[in-house]
Every structure is written in structure tokens, then in C-alpha cells.
Design an enzyme around this catalytic site. Sequence first.
Site, PDB file in Angstrom:
ATOM      1  N   PRO A 266      -3.094   4.225  -3.401  1.00  0.00           N
ATOM      2  CA  PRO A 266      -3.699   5.448  -3.985  1.00  0.00           C
ATOM      3  C   PRO A 266      -2.964   6.842  -2.995  1.00  0.00           C
ATOM      4  O   PRO A 266      -2.870   6.376  -1.590  1.00  0.00           O
ATOM      5  CB  PRO A 266      -4.654   5.266  -3.610  1.00  0.00           C
ATOM      6  N   ASP A 442      -0.121   5.883   1.942  1.00  0.00           N
ATOM      7  CA  ASP A 442      -1.621   5.397   1.532  1.00  0.00           C
ATOM      8  C   ASP A 442      -2.439   5.573   1.925  1.00  0.00           C
ATOM      9  O   ASP A 442      -2.801   5.474   2.745  1.00  0.00           O
ATOM     10  CB  ASP A 442      -0.466   3.235   1.761  1.00  0.00           C
ATOM     11  N   HIS A 443      -3.721   6.334   0.840  1.00  0.00           N
ATOM     12  CA  HIS A 443      -4.685   6.159   1.681  1.00  0.00           C
ATOM     13  C   HIS A 443      -5.529   5.473   1.464  1.00  0.00           C
ATOM     14  O   HIS A 443      -6.021   5.221   2.338  1.00  0.00           O
ATOM     15  CB  HIS A 443      -5.207   7.364   0.363  1.00  0.00           C
ATOM     16  N   ARG A 444      -5.282   3.856   1.611  1.00  0.00           N
ATOM     17  CA  ARG A 444      -5.693   3.069   1.692  1.00  0.00           C
ATOM     18  C   ARG A 444      -5.769   2.775   3.486  1.00  0.00           C
ATOM     19  O   ARG A 444      -6.728   1.616   4.391  1.00  0.00           O
ATOM     20  CB  ARG A 444      -5.162   1.653   1.071  1.00  0.00           C
TER      21      ARG A 444
END
Length: 472
Positions: A266, A442-444
Site C-alpha cells: 500500500p 510502504d504504509h504497512r
Amino acid sequence: MTVTTTDLAARPKEFRLPDVGEGLREAEIVHWHVRPGDEVTDGQIVCEIETAKAMVELPVPFSGFVHEVRFPEGATVDVGEVIVTVADGRPAVRDTSPGPSSDTSAAAPQPGGPGAAPGPSRQPVLVGYGVAASPTTRRRRTARTAAPGAPGTPGPGTPVPTAAPSRTLAKPPVRKLARDLGVDLARVHPTGPYGDITREDVRAAGAPAVQRPTEQVPGSTGASGPVAPPPPAVHGGEEAYETRVPATAVRKATARAMTASAFGAPHVTEFVTVDVTRTVRLVERLRKDKEFAGVRVTPLLLALRALLFAVRRNPAVNGSWDEERQEIVLKHRVNLGVAAATPRGLLVPNIKDAASLTLPGLAAALDRLVATAREGTTAPADLRGGTLTVTNIGVFGIDTGTPILNPGEAAILALGAIAPRPWVHRGKVVPRQVTTLALSFDHRLVDGELGSRVLADVAAVLHDPRRLATHG
């Protein structure tokens, strides 16, 4: 049949395509340095291949005479395939000689012996040899069709193999063109250098079919036999205004990586516009500094240093997400990647442990990385293990963009074009050197706060490079 020790000794040695990088599955033959009949020595470079990572020269691991070159230039070959065979003795006739040899009246050579023409009963596979009882699923089997009268052509008393038409040599794009035009490759005369069928061969074979009268009665036959089903309307449709270009190994790898990254991680992208006038002035001063003699000093160099500064203050950005184990992997070294546009396509070599280098050392490493990438000599090791990436889209005059993460990394910084713009400086609107930075993450594993802090730190250093000295 009994195989004697003499038979084994006479059998040509096989050189198979090795895995020159981690997980290499295939490579493209770019250039051959040898031809059948040439003498080679152990360690001699016989060909150049292009992998998804780099151009690599392949040395042959034994001495002798080239017996057979199995694949033409441009062919994509699987790891483990035999690409060239080497015999102890020089072949009686070179593969490139089209005329008959002095011993054409002699008995046909034994399979596997020197000078034997490859046939369907001895087809290279990954392990050993097997009888080709059914069509193989491999992309390109490289048995070449001997011209009439050429050495190895079966004589009047020799049975002609019936499986030859199913082993026509043609690259996948050529086969696709043949399907589109309704051309039977088995009926096409090959003109390629290794007996392979070219696009021109297919078009030439398809031209008469296109000119065939439309009023011909279905099911009737012409001089060439039964009429094939009508091909797709290629010549009258939009396809006539298209050109299909085979993807290189680099392009295919880029496509796989970008698709996996774009749909697997994401992405979030943040932007900031910053006055970098002081950075531009510092670049001009460093270019005159003796410590930087012989290396290029550019705003990109200081952007790399600014990102390293930001990582030191925000180390959690230097990591990756392990999907299988649902863990965050924090990296203890910053292997800083630099996206490079090369004639082969996009490459992202990285500077190992970039944070440990001085600014002159970082400049030298960047110079070497860019030079080898453009020359196509990047070592596979330089393309592995990256942790963060910087892309300099400003060299193309682009203000900003939304860069896609390099797979396995948590962030990528884009440096936009630096240009004079009106800017409020000390209460007045004056022209200043301004750029826009973009950070995708990376929003994780990188939250908005962490990503914002990283981008703000990079911008702060480029606005005032003295922060590198005052804040370490």
C-alpha cells in the site's frame, strides 16, 4: 546399445547456462564470440548474456573446439540448457560452410559423434538426453535444419525424420506473428543466421495468402494445397499500424517487480516544495574542492546525504515487511539504491553501507555506480540487497512524481527539477532555486508520522546543508 569408454571420450562436452545470480531463471544470448570450429581454452569468454540484473560474460570451463552453438543471438534460454558443445578434436567441416564435404558419400555419422547433425532423437533437456517421443514444452529447441547438400544431410538410404516440422526454430514474437497471419511455420523457409525463421520470412509467406481471391470456393485447393481458415484481419485493422517489440530481460524483470510492488504494498506519497539555493551554492563550492577532484558533484549527491541523515534520525524507515511471517525487518545497514536509466532499461544498483562513507567517498561510489550501469557492466551483487532508493527525475525537467517502491524496500525518494522560482525570502519575493521532493513509502510499516518526519528532515538538509554539521 553398449556405450564404450571411447564413445564417451569422443562425445562433445556440454556447457550449460549457469545461474549467474540469485534465482536466475533465464537469460538472453546477446552476442557469441565463437563459431563452430573455433578453438577455445578453459576460461575463454564464449558469449555475452543479458539477465534481469546485468550483462554477463560467460567463460567456457574446458578447452577444445566448438562443436555446436545451440542458440542464436537474441534467444531466451533457461538456466541449465546446453548453449554450446566443445569437442576434443576440430570438426571435419565448419557449421557455417553450406557446400558439401568430401565425405558426403560416406555412411551417416553416429549420433553424438563429431560432425553429427542434431536430430529429433537427441534433444537437449535439463538433465541428460531423452528421446523426443512427443512435442516438448520448452520455448526454443535449437536443432538446426541442414540445407540441401550440406554436411550431415541424410543420404538417399537414410530415413528422413518425420518430426522435424514440429521443431521449427522461431522466437515467440515470430510465432505470434505467424498465428496472427495464419501462417504455418512448417511451410516457411528460414533465412535466419542459425536456420531460424524471421519476421520477414513470416510476412513473405503470408503475403500470397492475403492476395488470394476472396471468391475462391470454400474447400477448394490451390497449387499449395488446402486453403487454411481465413486469418485475422491484420492488414486492414489497427494491427497494421502497430509494432511489437520483444521485451528484454531487464524490461520483463521491471514489469514483474513494479506490478508486484504496486499491487502488493500500500503506497503513500507525500510532497514538499523547498528552497534549495544553499545546496546549489554548496555544490558549486565542492566542485572546486581538491577533495572532490575527479568525481562529479551534483545536487543528487547531497540528496543522498540528506536521506542518510534522515534515516539516522528515523531508523525505522530502513526496513521491509515480511508478508509470510507478518514481521517488520529492520535493516542495520543502508544500502542506498539509485535508479538509473540505461540503454537496457531501468536499473537500481545500490551503494553498500552508504552511511559509512564520507561525502567524497559517497561521490566516488555514485560515479562508479552510474558509469557501470550505463556501460551495462553492473555486477549482479550491486543490484541485490537494496534498502532505500533515490530517483532523480529532475534531470528530465520533471517537477515531481509518485515513484513506485523497489520491491523489498519501505521508501523511495524522488528529486524533482531544480529551477529558479519566485519565493518569499526574508520578507521579500525574490528568485530562488526551488525543487519538489516526493517520498513514497510502504504504509504497512511506515505510518504517516514517520514518513512525514523523514521527508521533512531531507527537505531541511537540502534547504540548509549546514545541518549536516550541526546535527551530525
